[in-house]
Design a protein around this motif. Structure first.
Motif, PDB file in Angstrom:
ATOM      1  N   ASP A 160       0.824  -1.218   0.000  1.00 13.26           N
ATOM      2  CA  ASP A 160       0.000   0.000   0.000  1.00 13.26           C
ATOM      3  C   ASP A 160       0.857   1.267   0.000  1.00 13.26           C
ATOM      4  O   ASP A 160       0.613   2.199   0.767  1.00 13.26           O
ATOM      5  CB  ASP A 160      -0.945   0.018   1.209  1.00 13.26           C
ATOM      6  N   TYR A 161       1.876   1.295  -0.861  1.00 13.15           N
ATOM      7  CA  TYR A 161       2.701   2.491  -0.971  1.00 13.15           C
ATOM      8  C   TYR A 161       2.555   3.172  -2.329  1.00 13.15           C
ATOM      9  O   TYR A 161       3.293   4.103  -2.638  1.00 13.15           O
ATOM     10  CB  TYR A 161       4.172   2.174  -0.700  1.00 13.15           C
ATOM     11  N   TYR A 162       1.604   2.697  -3.128  1.00 10.35           N
ATOM     12  CA  TYR A 162       1.352   3.335  -4.419  1.00 10.35           C
ATOM     13  C   TYR A 162      -0.139   3.390  -4.683  1.00 10.35           C
ATOM     14  O   TYR A 162      -0.841   2.387  -4.587  1.00 10.35           O
ATOM     15  CB  TYR A 162       2.038   2.567  -5.552  1.00 10.35           C
ATOM     16  N   VAL A 206       3.053   8.067  -5.099  1.00  7.97           N
ATOM     17  CA  VAL A 206       3.930   7.046  -4.542  1.00  7.97           C
ATOM     18  C   VAL A 206       4.474   7.576  -3.221  1.00  7.97           C
ATOM     19  O   VAL A 206       4.854   8.746  -3.107  1.00  7.97           O
ATOM     20  CB  VAL A 206       5.086   6.698  -5.505  1.00  7.97           C
ATOM     21  N   SER A 207       4.470   6.742  -2.211  1.00  4.23           N
ATOM     22  CA  SER A 207       4.904   7.152  -0.879  1.00  4.23           C
ATOM     23  C   SER A 207       6.352   7.642  -0.902  1.00  4.23           C
ATOM     24  O   SER A 207       7.213   7.018  -1.523  1.00  4.23           O
ATOM     25  CB  SER A 207       4.775   5.985   0.099  1.00  4.23           C
ATOM     26  N   PRO A 208       6.646   8.742  -0.202  1.00  7.69           N
ATOM     27  CA  PRO A 208       8.049   9.209  -0.133  1.00  7.69           C
ATOM     28  C   PRO A 208       8.955   8.231   0.598  1.00  7.69           C
ATOM     29  O   PRO A 208      10.176   8.307   0.454  1.00  7.69           O
ATOM     30  CB  PRO A 208       7.934  10.544   0.613  1.00  7.69           C
ATOM     31  N   PHE A 209       8.384   7.307   1.375  1.00  5.22           N
ATOM     32  CA  PHE A 209       9.207   6.299   2.040  1.00  5.22           C
ATOM     33  C   PHE A 209       9.744   5.267   1.060  1.00  5.22           C
ATOM     34  O   PHE A 209      10.721   4.579   1.363  1.00  5.22           O
ATOM     35  CB  PHE A 209       8.394   5.574   3.115  1.00  5.22           C
ATOM     36  N   ASP A 248       3.020   9.876   3.395  1.00  3.66           N
ATOM     37  CA  ASP A 248       2.975   8.417   3.358  1.00  3.66           C
ATOM     38  C   ASP A 248       1.635   7.907   3.875  1.00  3.66           C
ATOM     39  O   ASP A 248       1.056   6.974   3.302  1.00  3.66           O
ATOM     40  CB  ASP A 248       4.104   7.838   4.199  1.00  3.66           C
ATOM     41  N   LEU A 249       1.135   8.495   4.947  1.00  2.98           N
ATOM     42  CA  LEU A 249      -0.155   8.081   5.499  1.00  2.98           C
ATOM     43  C   LEU A 249      -1.277   8.288   4.496  1.00  2.98           C
ATOM     44  O   LEU A 249      -2.166   7.426   4.364  1.00  2.98           O
ATOM     45  CB  LEU A 249      -0.446   8.874   6.779  1.00  2.98           C
TER      46      LEU A 249
END
Length: 278
Positions: free
Chosen positions: A64-66, A71-74, A261-262
């Motif tokens: 769940d980072y895209y 796209v999540s900065p992490f 990210d959240l």
């Protein structure tokens, strides 16, 4: 009258150091502060601990980072072949499968190292976690103080090199922010709530990065004559104004990157859809 056998009156005699040395005032209380001095280090420790717990969970989650086009900065840039298929940001399969480990572990070392060795964050977690010292005019509980002259704290001197590594990471996150103006079909002209979240985040990240003490020294710290370098002098003034707000930028950028990210996680996991403005 001094004789030839007496030491000069200006000679310094060795004396024991420390706040409880024999030459210091004999005060029974550990300090004389009557305000709630412990609130600041406690709040600092709580804030940093909350970020560490959240970022560790997200970094190892590997899911769940895209959420197109975010796209999540992490996880950006994604440098492993086990990254989720995404066209919103850089996805270079440099490290292969990386043994199935979350691709965030590969890239987070650079922004984490930059913040961990940051002059402000060093002060913050030294006080918050190590009580070194816990607050102004409050003695630290340690028997001796060696500063950053011994291992492992001597490694804090690599902060400048982490600054160099943080610059391309900020550049890639800028690229991700530009791509956030596309829709799920990758057509330009999209703008949603996530787009604003990413714009605020990258603005704060750049402000924090450029306000770094190392950046200020690199820009103009070694100049002897500002009049001969007017461009660098203006850059030094700009960075200096940011540097005066380094603590504020450190906290706001830390919160913004976690919020970005959240937001991606909430959208990717289907909690809600990204509200669109156009």
């Amino acid at each position: 009258m001094a004789t030839g056998t007496e030491p000069p009156t200006t000679a310094r005699q060795p004396r024991a150091g420390g706040v409880r040395a024999a030459g210091r005032a004999a005060i029974a209380a550990p300090h004389l502060r009557t305000d709630r001095w412990w609130l600041a280090p406690a709040a600092t420790a709580a804030g940093l601990l909350a970020f560490v717990v959240y970022s560790t969970w997200r970094a190892f989650a590997n899911t769940d980072y895209y959420a197109a086009p975010y796209v999540s900065p992490f996880y950006s840039p994604c440098l492993a072949e086990n990254c989720a298929p995404m066209k919103a940001g850089p996805n270079w399969e440099i490290f292969g499968g990386w043994w199935g480990i979350s691709p965030a572990i590969i890239i987070l070392i650079f922004p984490l190292g930059f913040r961990l060795t940051c002059y402000y964050y060093r002060k913050a977690y030294y006080r918050g976690f190590w009580a070194s010292p816990p607050a102004c005019a409050v003695a630290e509980p340690h028997r001796k103080y060696t500063g950053e002259t011994r291992f492992p704290l001597i490694l804090q001197n690599v902060h400048r090199y982490f600054f160099y590594a943080a610059l391309p990471v900020a550049g890639i996150l800028t690229y991700d922010t530009v791509l956030a103006f596309r829709d799920e079909h990758y057509d330009w002209g999209h703008m949603g709530l996530g787009t604003l979240v990413f714009v605020v985040n990258i603005t704060l990240i750049w402000a924090y990065t450029l306000s770094c003490h190392s950046c200020r020294h690199i820009v103009g710290g070694r100049l002897k004559h500002f009049s001969r370098h007017p461009v660098r002098y203006r850059m030094w003034q700009f960075v200096g104004r940011l540097n005066a707000r380094h603590m504020l930028l450190a906290w706001t950028s830390l919160a913004s990157v976690a919020l970005a990210d959240l937001y991606v996680w909430l959208v990717a996991s289907g909690v809600f859809e990204d509200p669109r403005f156009f």
